[in-house]
Scaffold this active site. Structure first.
Site, PDB file in Angstrom:
ATOM      1  N   LYS A 118      10.586   2.515  -4.154  1.00 53.45           N
ATOM      2  CA  LYS A 118      11.137   2.843  -3.334  1.00 53.45           C
ATOM      3  C   LYS A 118      12.433   4.281  -4.211  1.00 53.45           C
ATOM      4  O   LYS A 118      13.450   4.700  -3.676  1.00 53.45           O
ATOM      5  CB  LYS A 118      12.516   1.330  -3.323  1.00 53.45           C
ATOM      6  CG  LYS A 118      12.568   0.665  -2.582  1.00 53.45           C
ATOM      7  CD  LYS A 118      13.947  -0.374  -1.769  1.00 53.45           C
ATOM      8  CE  LYS A 118      13.321  -1.337  -0.432  1.00 53.45           C
ATOM      9  NZ  LYS A 118      13.704  -2.052  -0.448  1.00 53.45           N
ATOM     10  N   LYS A 199       3.131  -2.785   5.292  1.00 52.97           N
ATOM     11  CA  LYS A 199       3.986  -4.132   5.421  1.00 52.97           C
ATOM     12  C   LYS A 199       5.254  -3.318   6.030  1.00 52.97           C
ATOM     13  O   LYS A 199       5.145  -2.893   6.557  1.00 52.97           O
ATOM     14  CB  LYS A 199       4.981  -4.947   4.272  1.00 52.97           C
ATOM     15  CG  LYS A 199       5.565  -4.109   3.644  1.00 52.97           C
ATOM     16  CD  LYS A 199       6.129  -4.943   2.259  1.00 52.97           C
ATOM     17  CE  LYS A 199       7.708  -4.033   2.162  1.00 52.97           C
ATOM     18  NZ  LYS A 199       8.593  -5.172   0.899  1.00 52.97           N
ATOM     19  N   LYS A 202      11.824  -2.741   7.574  1.00 53.81           N
ATOM     20  CA  LYS A 202      13.384  -2.052   7.374  1.00 53.81           C
ATOM     21  C   LYS A 202      13.295   0.172   6.787  1.00 53.81           C
ATOM     22  O   LYS A 202      14.146   0.568   7.804  1.00 53.81           O
ATOM     23  CB  LYS A 202      14.400  -2.606   7.031  1.00 53.81           C
ATOM     24  CG  LYS A 202      14.835  -3.753   7.636  1.00 53.81           C
ATOM     25  CD  LYS A 202      15.825  -4.442   6.948  1.00 53.81           C
ATOM     26  CE  LYS A 202      15.956  -6.390   7.556  1.00 53.81           C
ATOM     27  NZ  LYS A 202      16.858  -6.700   5.822  1.00 53.81           N
TER      28      LYS A 202
HETATM   29  P1  TYM Z   1      14.984  -8.367   2.366  1.00 55.68           P
HETATM   30  O1  TYM Z   1      15.928  -8.069   2.837  1.00 55.68           O
HETATM   31  O2  TYM Z   1      13.712  -7.254   2.155  1.00 55.68           O
HETATM   32  O3  TYM Z   1      13.868  -9.567   3.002  1.00 55.68           O
HETATM   33  C1  TYM Z   1      13.847 -10.580   3.296  1.00 55.68           C
HETATM   34  C2  TYM Z   1      13.406 -11.962   3.797  1.00 55.68           C
HETATM   35  O4  TYM Z   1      12.311 -11.045   4.629  1.00 55.68           O
HETATM   36  C3  TYM Z   1      10.372 -11.283   3.700  1.00 55.68           C
HETATM   37  N1  TYM Z   1       9.706 -10.025   4.148  1.00 55.68           N
HETATM   38  C4  TYM Z   1       8.723  -9.825   4.623  1.00 55.68           C
HETATM   39  N2  TYM Z   1       7.575 -11.082   5.034  1.00 55.68           N
HETATM   40  C5  TYM Z   1       6.819 -10.746   5.755  1.00 55.68           C
HETATM   41  N3  TYM Z   1       6.358  -9.482   5.988  1.00 55.68           N
HETATM   42  C6  TYM Z   1       7.083  -8.824   5.838  1.00 55.68           C
HETATM   43  N4  TYM Z   1       6.358  -7.740   5.714  1.00 55.68           N
HETATM   44  C7  TYM Z   1       8.283  -8.651   5.457  1.00 55.68           C
HETATM   45  N5  TYM Z   1       9.826  -7.897   5.291  1.00 55.68           N
HETATM   46  C8  TYM Z   1      10.167  -8.730   4.696  1.00 55.68           C
HETATM   47  C9  TYM Z   1      11.372 -10.627   2.594  1.00 55.68           C
HETATM   48  O5  TYM Z   1       9.918 -11.124   1.800  1.00 55.68           O
HETATM   49  C10 TYM Z   1      12.268 -11.355   2.419  1.00 55.68           C
HETATM   50  O6  TYM Z   1      11.732 -13.297   1.792  1.00 55.68           O
HETATM   51  N6  TYM Z   1      14.902  -8.915  -2.781  1.00 55.68           N
HETATM   52  C11 TYM Z   1      15.539  -9.514  -1.037  1.00 55.68           C
HETATM   53  C12 TYM Z   1      16.814 -10.353  -0.990  1.00 55.68           C
HETATM   54  C13 TYM Z   1      17.115 -10.670  -1.548  1.00 55.68           C
HETATM   55  C14 TYM Z   1      16.705 -12.356  -2.450  1.00 55.68           C
HETATM   56  C15 TYM Z   1      17.641 -13.037  -3.723  1.00 55.68           C
HETATM   57  C16 TYM Z   1      15.907 -13.561  -1.788  1.00 55.68           C
HETATM   58  C17 TYM Z   1      18.485 -10.105  -2.861  1.00 55.68           C
HETATM   59  N7  TYM Z   1      18.618 -11.939  -3.971  1.00 55.68           N
HETATM   60  C18 TYM Z   1      17.594 -14.009  -3.416  1.00 55.68           C
HETATM   61  C19 TYM Z   1      15.727 -14.381  -2.335  1.00 55.68           C
HETATM   62  C20 TYM Z   1      16.067 -14.886  -2.925  1.00 55.68           C
HETATM   63  C21 TYM Z   1      15.044  -8.211  -0.101  1.00 55.68           C
HETATM   64  O7  TYM Z   1      14.973  -7.021  -0.330  1.00 55.68           O
HETATM   65  O8  TYM Z   1      14.684  -9.038   1.128  1.00 55.68           O
END
Ligand code: TYM
Length: 335
Positions: A118, A199, A202
């Site tokens: 990023k 992948k 967003k």
């Molecule tokens: P985020 O907001 O990018 O995504 C939320 C969840 O969706 C999953 N995900 C995917 N799974 C499969 N294929 C994809 N293409 C795909 N894109 C996204 C992510 O793995 C995630 O589980 N850092 C995290 C947010 C976070 C978090 C936490 C998660 C902050 N604190 C504590 C767990 C525990 C994030 O940016 O997810």
């Protein structure tokens, strides 16, 4: 008579309110959030502190936070059972985040692939993008979570949280639970329909390769029909073959919705067109029900805010107790 006590695991997970929820979020993580509700003590967070680690627009952030809460309730997060809250409503996250920044090292943060991806080519990378994994560790450790349901891309962050917890406990005493990632067998890595080597995300430059949960049927059908496959027209499941990444993705999405093994799905179709048509029907059927719920919930915005307030109060009870223990262990003088 001895009462049989069942261990109820604690779950914590989070999702950023930066843009609309897509099929990757849903199949990789959110479906597990829903299915775990009756198996575990669940805490789910809309992580708005994480959403300001990249350029953002304040008004949009407020809107997407509400939109995300609506979608989460619409897919089946039950406020009677689970605790859904907005991260910034629970100030303990930022406080433990600082303690975690003082637990993990510069070297560890520098090795995080998400930061490398990023931050690459960006002129004004926010400092918080670099320290993001320390805050994520705090999110998890505050709730003494046993399990963290996420997609495959979060594996490295959870490993860092585990290392941070272990290091803290060894240095200052047993405060934190060591969390385990919970990653689904299929759907852990949903790929972009137009660029299946990447992948679904967003932050993609165009949304033609993404399917949003709130998307209408015509648009879903169009995007699946136009999904990139290959010119061979050989419908096989070869997950390790990069030339087959497009069809692998379609087979795995199909499998995630039906629980039929992707190999079996491949065997049941003779051409890409047939697979795409049926996959579109499956996705549309599933998302139509979610969309009806989204509409219903959107009719009462005050109720949504009330539920989030209740969620934050419940989350704070747990978070403040862990933070108290962490501050005490690290040597802060009680006020
Ligand atoms: P985020 O907001 O990018 O995504 C939320 C969840 O969706 C999953 N995900 C995917 N799974 C499969 N294929 C994809 N293409 C795909 N894109 C996204 C992510 O793995 C995630 O589980 N850092 C995290 C947010 C976070 C978090 C936490 C998660 C902050 N604190 C504590 C767990 C525990 C994030 O940016 O997810």
């Amino acid at each position: 008579m001895t009462a049989s006590l069942r261990f109820v695991p604690r779950i914590l997970s989070g999702i950023q309110p930066s843009g609309s929820v897509h099929l990757g979020n849903y199949l990789g993580a959110l479906r597990n959030w829903v299915s775990e509700q009756h198996e575990a003590d669940c805490y789910y967070s809309i992580v708005d502190l994480h959403a300001i680690t990249a350029e953002h627009d304040p008004r949009t952030l407020r809107d997407t936070t509400k939109e995300l809460a609506t979608v989460l309730f619409a897919i089946g997060i039950d406020p009677e059972v689970s605790c859904l809250f907005v991260q910034s409503h629970v100030p303990e996250h930022a406080q433990l985040g600082w303690i975690m920044e003082s637990t993990v090292t510069f070297g560890e943060l520098s090795r995080m692939t998400q930061f490398k991806d990023k931050g690459k080519g960006e002129e004004k990378v926010r400092a918080s993008l670099f320290t993001y994994p320390a805050l994520m560790a705090a999110d998890i450790l505050l709730y003494r979570a046993d399990k963290v349901p996420v997609g495959d891309d979060q594996r490295q962050h959870i490993e860092l949280a585990r290392n941070a917890a272990t290091r803290f406990n060894n240095a200052y005493g047993q405060v934190f639970t060591i969390p385990e990632p919970m990653i689904p067998k299929v759907g852990a890595r949903v790929m972009d329909l137009q660029n299946p080597s990447k992948k679904m995300s967003k932050s993609s430059s165009t949304d033609s390769g993404l399917i949003y949960l709130s998307e209408d049927s015509t648009s879903i059908a169009k995007k699946i029909k136009r999904a990139v496959t290959d010119t061979e027209n050989r419908l096989v499941y070869e997950p390790d073959n990069p030339d087959k990444a497009g069809v692998t993705n379609l087979l795995e999405i199909y499998s995630a919705f039906t629980s039929i093994h992707p190999q079996e799905v491949a065997d049941s179709f003779t051409n890409y067109g047939g697979l795409k048509t049926e996959l579109a029907e499956l996705v549309i059927e599933h998302l139509t029900a979610i969309n009806l719920r989204i509409k219903e919930i959107s009719e009462d915005p005050n109720e949504l805010l009330r539920l989030l307030q209740i969620g934050a109060a419940k989350a704070r009870e747990v978070a403040s107790s862990t933070l108290y223990d962490a501050k005490n262990a690290i040597g802060f003088l009680a006020p």
